[in-house]
Motif scaffolding. Structure first.
Motif, PDB file in Angstrom:
ATOM      1  N   ALA A 125     -64.130 -26.898  31.849  1.00 22.24           N
ATOM      2  CA  ALA A 125     -63.933 -27.945  32.842  1.00 22.24           C
ATOM      3  C   ALA A 125     -63.635 -27.360  34.219  1.00 22.24           C
ATOM      4  CB  ALA A 125     -62.791 -28.872  32.407  1.00 22.24           C
ATOM      5  N   ILE A 126     -62.925 -26.243  34.257  1.00 16.11           N
ATOM      6  CA  ILE A 126     -62.495 -25.682  35.543  1.00 16.11           C
ATOM      7  C   ILE A 126     -63.413 -24.584  36.061  1.00 16.11           C
ATOM      8  CG2 ILE A 126     -60.075 -26.216  35.064  1.00 16.11           C
ATOM      9  CD1 ILE A 126     -59.662 -23.278  34.346  1.00 16.11           C
ATOM     10  N   ALA A 127     -64.297 -24.044  35.207  1.00 18.96           N
ATOM     11  CA  ALA A 127     -65.057 -22.838  35.557  1.00 18.96           C
ATOM     12  C   ALA A 127     -65.853 -22.990  36.850  1.00 18.96           C
ATOM     13  CB  ALA A 127     -65.988 -22.450  34.411  1.00 18.96           C
ATOM     14  N   ALA A 128     -66.448 -24.156  37.058  1.00 25.09           N
ATOM     15  CA  ALA A 128     -67.285 -24.332  38.250  1.00 25.09           C
ATOM     16  C   ALA A 128     -66.476 -24.228  39.535  1.00 25.09           C
ATOM     17  CB  ALA A 128     -68.002 -25.681  38.191  1.00 25.09           C
ATOM     18  N   GLN A 129     -65.200 -24.612  39.481  1.00 24.51           N
ATOM     19  CA  GLN A 129     -64.355 -24.582  40.672  1.00 24.51           C
ATOM     20  C   GLN A 129     -63.520 -23.312  40.780  1.00 24.51           C
ATOM     21  OE1 GLN A 129     -64.246 -26.731  43.318  1.00 24.51           O
ATOM     22  NE2 GLN A 129     -66.128 -27.446  42.325  1.00 24.51           N
ATOM     23  N   VAL A 130     -63.664 -22.421  39.805  1.00 25.28           N
ATOM     24  CA  VAL A 130     -62.991 -21.117  39.863  1.00 25.28           C
ATOM     25  C   VAL A 130     -64.087 -20.058  39.720  1.00 25.28           C
ATOM     26  CG1 VAL A 130     -61.115 -19.685  38.957  1.00 25.28           C
ATOM     27  CG2 VAL A 130     -60.986 -22.170  38.760  1.00 25.28           C
ATOM     28  N   PRO A 131     -64.859 -19.827  40.788  1.00 20.75           N
ATOM     29  CA  PRO A 131     -66.066 -18.999  40.670  1.00 20.75           C
ATOM     30  C   PRO A 131     -65.790 -17.558  40.292  1.00 20.75           C
ATOM     31  CG  PRO A 131     -65.564 -19.450  42.976  1.00 20.75           C
ATOM     32  CD  PRO A 131     -64.676 -20.334  42.155  1.00 20.75           C
ATOM     33  N   GLN A 132     -64.571 -17.065  40.531  1.00 23.44           N
ATOM     34  CA  GLN A 132     -64.265 -15.668  40.207  1.00 23.44           C
ATOM     35  C   GLN A 132     -63.846 -15.476  38.753  1.00 23.44           C
ATOM     36  OE1 GLN A 132     -62.393 -17.881  41.962  1.00 23.44           O
ATOM     37  NE2 GLN A 132     -60.549 -16.903  42.774  1.00 23.44           N
ATOM     38  N   LEU A 133     -63.800 -16.561  37.996  1.00 20.44           N
ATOM     39  CA  LEU A 133     -63.424 -16.480  36.590  1.00 20.44           C
ATOM     40  C   LEU A 133     -64.627 -16.009  35.781  1.00 20.44           C
ATOM     41  CD1 LEU A 133     -61.107 -17.075  34.574  1.00 20.44           C
ATOM     42  CD2 LEU A 133     -62.037 -19.395  34.368  1.00 20.44           C
ATOM     43  N   ILE A 134     -64.504 -14.833  35.177  1.00 20.51           N
ATOM     44  CA  ILE A 134     -65.616 -14.236  34.443  1.00 20.51           C
ATOM     45  C   ILE A 134     -65.052 -13.478  33.250  1.00 20.51           C
ATOM     46  CG2 ILE A 134     -65.567 -12.345  36.139  1.00 20.51           C
ATOM     47  CD1 ILE A 134     -68.434 -11.656  35.380  1.00 20.51           C
ATOM     48  N   GLY A 135     -65.707 -13.596  32.111  1.00 21.28           N
ATOM     49  CA  GLY A 135     -65.200 -12.880  30.936  1.00 21.28           C
ATOM     50  C   GLY A 135     -65.985 -13.216  29.694  1.00 21.28           C
ATOM     51  N   GLY A 136     -65.397 -12.874  28.570  1.00 24.16           N
ATOM     52  CA  GLY A 136     -66.070 -13.091  27.294  1.00 24.16           C
ATOM     53  C   GLY A 136     -65.218 -12.585  26.157  1.00 24.16           C
ATOM     54  N   SER A 137     -65.861 -12.326  25.052  1.00 25.88           N
ATOM     55  CA  SER A 137     -65.120 -11.958  23.849  1.00 25.88           C
ATOM     56  C   SER A 137     -65.724 -10.721  23.201  1.00 25.88           C
ATOM     57  CB  SER A 137     -65.143 -13.114  22.850  1.00 25.88           C
ATOM     58  OG  SER A 137     -66.412 -13.179  22.199  1.00 25.88           O
ATOM     59  N   ALA A 138     -64.982 -10.214  22.224  1.00 23.85           N
ATOM     60  CA  ALA A 138     -65.468  -9.101  21.427  1.00 23.85           C
ATOM     61  C   ALA A 138     -66.294  -9.666  20.272  1.00 23.85           C
ATOM     62  CB  ALA A 138     -64.299  -8.255  20.919  1.00 23.85           C
ATOM     63  N   ASP A 139     -67.439 -10.256  20.615  1.00 30.62           N
ATOM     64  CA  ASP A 139     -68.394 -10.800  19.660  1.00 30.62           C
ATOM     65  C   ASP A 139     -67.839 -12.016  18.906  1.00 30.62           C
ATOM     66  OD1 ASP A 139     -71.030 -10.615  18.505  1.00 30.62           O
ATOM     67  OD2 ASP A 139     -70.084  -9.971  16.645  1.00 30.62           O
ATOM     68  N   LEU A 140     -66.992 -12.805  19.561  1.00 31.81           N
ATOM     69  CA  LEU A 140     -66.335 -13.905  18.849  1.00 31.81           C
ATOM     70  C   LEU A 140     -66.385 -15.232  19.614  1.00 31.81           C
ATOM     71  CD1 LEU A 140     -63.167 -12.038  17.507  1.00 31.81           C
ATOM     72  CD2 LEU A 140     -65.055 -12.927  16.138  1.00 31.81           C
ATOM     73  N   ASP A 141     -67.317 -15.386  20.547  1.00 30.39           N
ATOM     74  CA  ASP A 141     -67.362 -16.614  21.332  1.00 30.39           C
ATOM     75  C   ASP A 141     -67.350 -17.890  20.483  1.00 30.39           C
ATOM     76  OD1 ASP A 141     -67.230 -15.426  23.771  1.00 30.39           O
ATOM     77  OD2 ASP A 141     -69.355 -15.583  24.241  1.00 30.39           O
ATOM     78  N   PRO A 142     -68.124 -17.969  19.397  1.00 26.93           N
ATOM     79  CA  PRO A 142     -68.109 -19.212  18.623  1.00 26.93           C
ATOM     80  C   PRO A 142     -66.746 -19.513  18.007  1.00 26.93           C
ATOM     81  CG  PRO A 142     -70.041 -17.894  18.089  1.00 26.93           C
ATOM     82  CD  PRO A 142     -69.137 -17.016  18.890  1.00 26.93           C
ATOM     83  N   SER A 143     -65.953 -18.472  17.759  1.00 24.24           N
ATOM     84  CA  SER A 143     -64.643 -18.671  17.146  1.00 24.24           C
ATOM     85  C   SER A 143     -63.524 -18.820  18.166  1.00 24.24           C
ATOM     86  CB  SER A 143     -64.316 -17.503  16.210  1.00 24.24           C
ATOM     87  OG  SER A 143     -65.197 -17.465  15.105  1.00 24.24           O
ATOM     88  N   THR A 144     -63.636 -18.136  19.299  1.00 27.61           N
ATOM     89  CA  THR A 144     -62.582 -18.219  20.313  1.00 27.61           C
ATOM     90  C   THR A 144     -62.822 -19.339  21.316  1.00 27.61           C
ATOM     91  OG1 THR A 144     -63.722 -16.583  21.696  1.00 27.61           O
ATOM     92  CG2 THR A 144     -62.074 -15.754  20.132  1.00 27.61           C
ATOM     93  N   HIS A 145     -64.018 -19.900  21.312  1.00 30.88           N
ATOM     94  CA  HIS A 145     -64.391 -20.998  22.221  1.00 30.88           C
ATOM     95  C   HIS A 145     -64.235 -20.582  23.685  1.00 30.88           C
ATOM     96  CE1 HIS A 145     -64.870 -24.343  19.252  1.00 30.88           C
ATOM     97  NE2 HIS A 145     -64.205 -23.460  18.507  1.00 30.88           N
ATOM     98  N   THR A 146     -64.709 -19.394  23.997  1.00 33.93           N
ATOM     99  CA  THR A 146     -64.577 -18.884  25.365  1.00 33.93           C
ATOM    100  C   THR A 146     -65.913 -18.723  26.080  1.00 33.93           C
ATOM    101  OG1 THR A 146     -64.392 -16.687  24.335  1.00 33.93           O
ATOM    102  CG2 THR A 146     -62.352 -17.722  25.100  1.00 33.93           C
TER     103      THR A 146
END
Length: 695
Positions: free
Chosen positions: A376-397
């Motif tokens: 919800a906030i990502a579009a208004q926080v353009p410097q927010l960038i990241g990810g997961s250690a192969d776990l996006d579907p589980s961490t919901h990130t």
């Protein structure tokens, strides 16, 4: 690509004078301190000299000029090499500080510390961390340049240099980071390897005989070898070659001699971690034609040559400022956004996009709620960038629709990334692979680079893999966010290998790390707000796998109480409670259910939500006493983790319902029941405590 600086003539007597100035500033400082590592500065001085005087774009008068090249001394034990370079080139590091090397309150600590010394980009010392930080810096540069540069307007365009040693390349975190850097084709990452083949205790032949060049070539790196670490012409040629290699990171293996010039300690482990000794210093100076006295001798000619960096740096920064002015005229909105992210500011009104979750007894997992907040906030926080250690579907990130950060030269069948975006350095989803340790170190590097708020995600139990990087983030006060999901034995069938027990206590033990374990969706939303506004220290968000009831905030206190670390969630009406129940995370709902049951027994209870010990402990004593009144000493804490540390909030008449053994493989609700996380057990513990208090 910007115009490169014209290189000085490859080798001269002046060069030799300057290199020996570096060497003996280091030797004298270490000898005066009677502590330190002289071997690396003595052997690596030539490569550092060539880099700093002929290639590195930096301005000693403005150490934080944003488009400077970054230099990381990953082999941080050789810190006097860096301090000598900083002093000689004109940074605010006077000779008096060099003479106070490793002393209380000096700007020259034993290993480089970000914030302690002007010009030090990142804290290094634990081997491999600096290398991985450098990968993060190169990722940040690539992402910022892809997002903000425009044709004919290049305002983010710099290199990341890293000096590494044998120990760095032995560490597993380096292997993880090097593999990812090769995959991402980070062509502006250049590493100089001080290949002296000596460690603290022995020659590397005892433990490290692999073909390092072949290993890095297999990772996808551009690899060169310089056979003589004193050959300035060869070092310069190798560095020039890295500038044209735009699709691969570069490693230059430079064969050096640790403790170069020392008659008795060159090429021995004795030169690694101890001062040469008074007599050996004298012999080394005589051997290299250097005055024995005075100590800390800096020839005027050498200093003048080094100090040319000030004028060059000012010219380069001025030229960049002109380019930025032109960029600003052509793209005013983009330029303003870039200024904002460089300053570490959040856009006005970004927090109005944080969702509010309706009361729901079935609820959702806090990992799911946090993922909804993030998107919800990502579009208004353009410097927010990241990810997961192969776990996006589980961490919901995963950041939906914002693309993957990937090399433009990488192709798949549909030319699409995992989240649907085209392969591009402008994508905001980082894929670290199953590499937790380097993920932690890389987001640190992105944070010290600036212009980003990086986050990384994995399961809480795997935070153990990341601990050195977490500790360094806290030491540096970095604005990084760690998302740790699957936060307790409640994750269920995966069993004790994946069920965290001691991890919460271990994270809370790290000074300056803010740990937040929200208890429902709205606390998770406020936790993200705290994490984004906490710009001077790292934050760990601890999130559940299982659904948790979304509390009715018309009945219970607002979730904004999380901002103070702890707050009264539910209280008695009039008078004082008989007992206080304190809980975090998934156990918050259990505490409320127990409170309702105890009310049937006319036992008056207060429930306190304490999602962040660190934030709560920083509140005024008056507020803390309001939440946990000293006169109400009967207290029970509920948390599905190690009880360690909880007694600070419980006093002499307190009990902890926690987990002091490993978990078990079974459905989560059964594991919780068998470990005593039930309304019945909580009520029984309360009754026993109240009875004990009557004796």
């Amino acid at each position: 690509m910007k115009q490169e600086r014209l290189a000085a003539p490859p080798s001269s007597e002046l060069d030799e004078l300057c290199i020996n100035t570096i060497r003996f500033l280091a030797v004298d400082a270490i000898q005066k301190a009677n502590s330190g590592h002289p071997g690396l500065p003595m052997g690596a001085a030539p490569m550092a000299y060539v880099l700093w005087t002929r290639f590195l774009r930096h301005n000693p008068a403005t150490p934080d000029w944003f488009d400077r090249d970054r230099f990381v001394l990953s082999a941080g034990h050789g810190s006097m090499l860096l301090y000598a370079l900083l002093h000689l080139t004109g940074y605010d590091l006077p000779l008096a500080e060099i003479k106070k090397f490793r002393q209380w309150g000096s700007k020259t600590p034993g290993h480089p510390e970000r914030g302690a010394t002007p010009g030090v980009e990142t804290t290094t010392g634990p081997l491999g961390q600096g290398f991985s930080n450098a990968v993060g810096m190169a990722i940040a540069e690539a992402w910022l340049s892809a997002r903000y540069n425009r044709p004919e307007h290049s305002v983010i365009d710099h290199f990341t240099y890293c000096l590494v040693g044998d120990g760095d390349l032995m560490e597993g975190v380096t292997a993880e980071a090097a593999s990812l850097a090769g995959h991402l084709r980070l062509g502006k990452l250049i590493c100089l390897y001080d290949d002296n083949r000596i460690t603290l205790s022995a020659a590397t032949d005892l433990s490290f005989t692999e073909d390092r060049a072949a290993r890095f070539a297999a990772y996808g790196w551009h690899v060169q070898t310089v056979n003589d670490g004193n050959d300035l012409i060869a070092i310069q040629a190798a560095l020039e070659a890295t500038r044209t290699e735009t699709y691969r990171p570069s490693l230059i293996l430079i064969r050096t001699h640790i403790g170069y010039g020392s008659p008795h300690k060159q090429d021995t482990f004795e030169a690694h971690g101890s001062p040469l000794g008074v007599e050996e210093v004298r012999l080394t100076k005589e051997h290299l034609g250097w005055p024995v006295e005075p100590a800390f001798h800096i020839p005027d000619e050498a200093l003048r040559h080094f100090r040319l960096a000030i004028e060059r740096g000012q010219q380069e920064e001025t030229e960049w400022s002109g380019r930025f002015t032109n960029y600003e005229r052509a793209f005013p909105e983009l330029a303003e956004e870039l200024r904002q992210v460089i300053a570490g500011e959040l856009s006005v009104g970004w927090d109005t996009l944080i969702p509010v979750f309706a009361a729901d007894p079935k609820g959702i997992a806090t990992r799911v709620a946090a993922g909804k907040v993030l998107n919800a906030i990502a579009a208004q926080v353009p410097q927010l960038i990241g990810g997961s250690a192969d776990l996006d579907p589980s961490t919901h990130t995963a950041l939906t629709g914002l693309g993957d950060f990937q090399s433009p030269t990488v192709h798949t069948d549909d030319h699409q990334g995992a989240t649907g975006g085209a392969w591009d350095y402008s994508g905001r989803n980082l894929h670290f692979g199953v590499r937790e340790h380097c993920m932690g170190a890389i987001v640190n590097g992105m944070a010290v680079h600036g212009g980003t708020i990086p986050f990384g995600a994995t399961f809480l139990t795997f935070s153990d893999y990341m601990r050195p990087a977490l500790r360094l983030a806290a030491l540096m006060g970095l604005h990084v966010i760690h998302v740790f999901t699957h936060d307790s034995i409640a994750l269920g069938e995966d069993g004790p290998t994946h069920q965290p027990v001691e991890q919460l206590a271990a994270l809370r033990a790290i000074p300056n790390l803010v740990v937040i374990r929200p208890g429902d969706a709205n606390e998770a939303a406020v936790a993200w707000q705290v994490a984004l506004e906490m710009n001077n220290r790292p934050v760990a968000l601890i999130l559940s796998r299982q659904n948790l009831p979304t509390l009715d905030r018309a009945i219970f206190a607002p979730a904004e109480g999380l901002q103070r670390g702890g707050y009264v969630l539910a209280d008695v009406t009039g008078g004082h409670p008989d007992l206080i129940i304190i809980a975090t995370g998934s156990e918050l709902a259990l505490a409320l259910a127990a409170r309702e049951k105890l009310d049937d027994h006319n036992i008056r209870t207060r429930v306190v939500s304490l999602p962040s010990w660190e934030l709560f402990d920083e509140q005024p004593q008056e507020y803390r006493d309001e939440v946990l009144p000293p006169h109400c000493g009967k207290r029970i804490a509920i948390e599905a983790g190690s009880p360690q540390g909880w007694h600070r909030y419980l006093g002499i008449q307190g009990e902890v319902i926690g987990v002091d053994r490993f978990g078990a493989s079974a459905p989560g609700e059964i594991v919780l029941r068998e470990y005593g996380f039930t309304v019945g057990n909580v009520c029984e513990c309360v009754l026993k405590l109240l009875e004990w208090g009557k004796d």
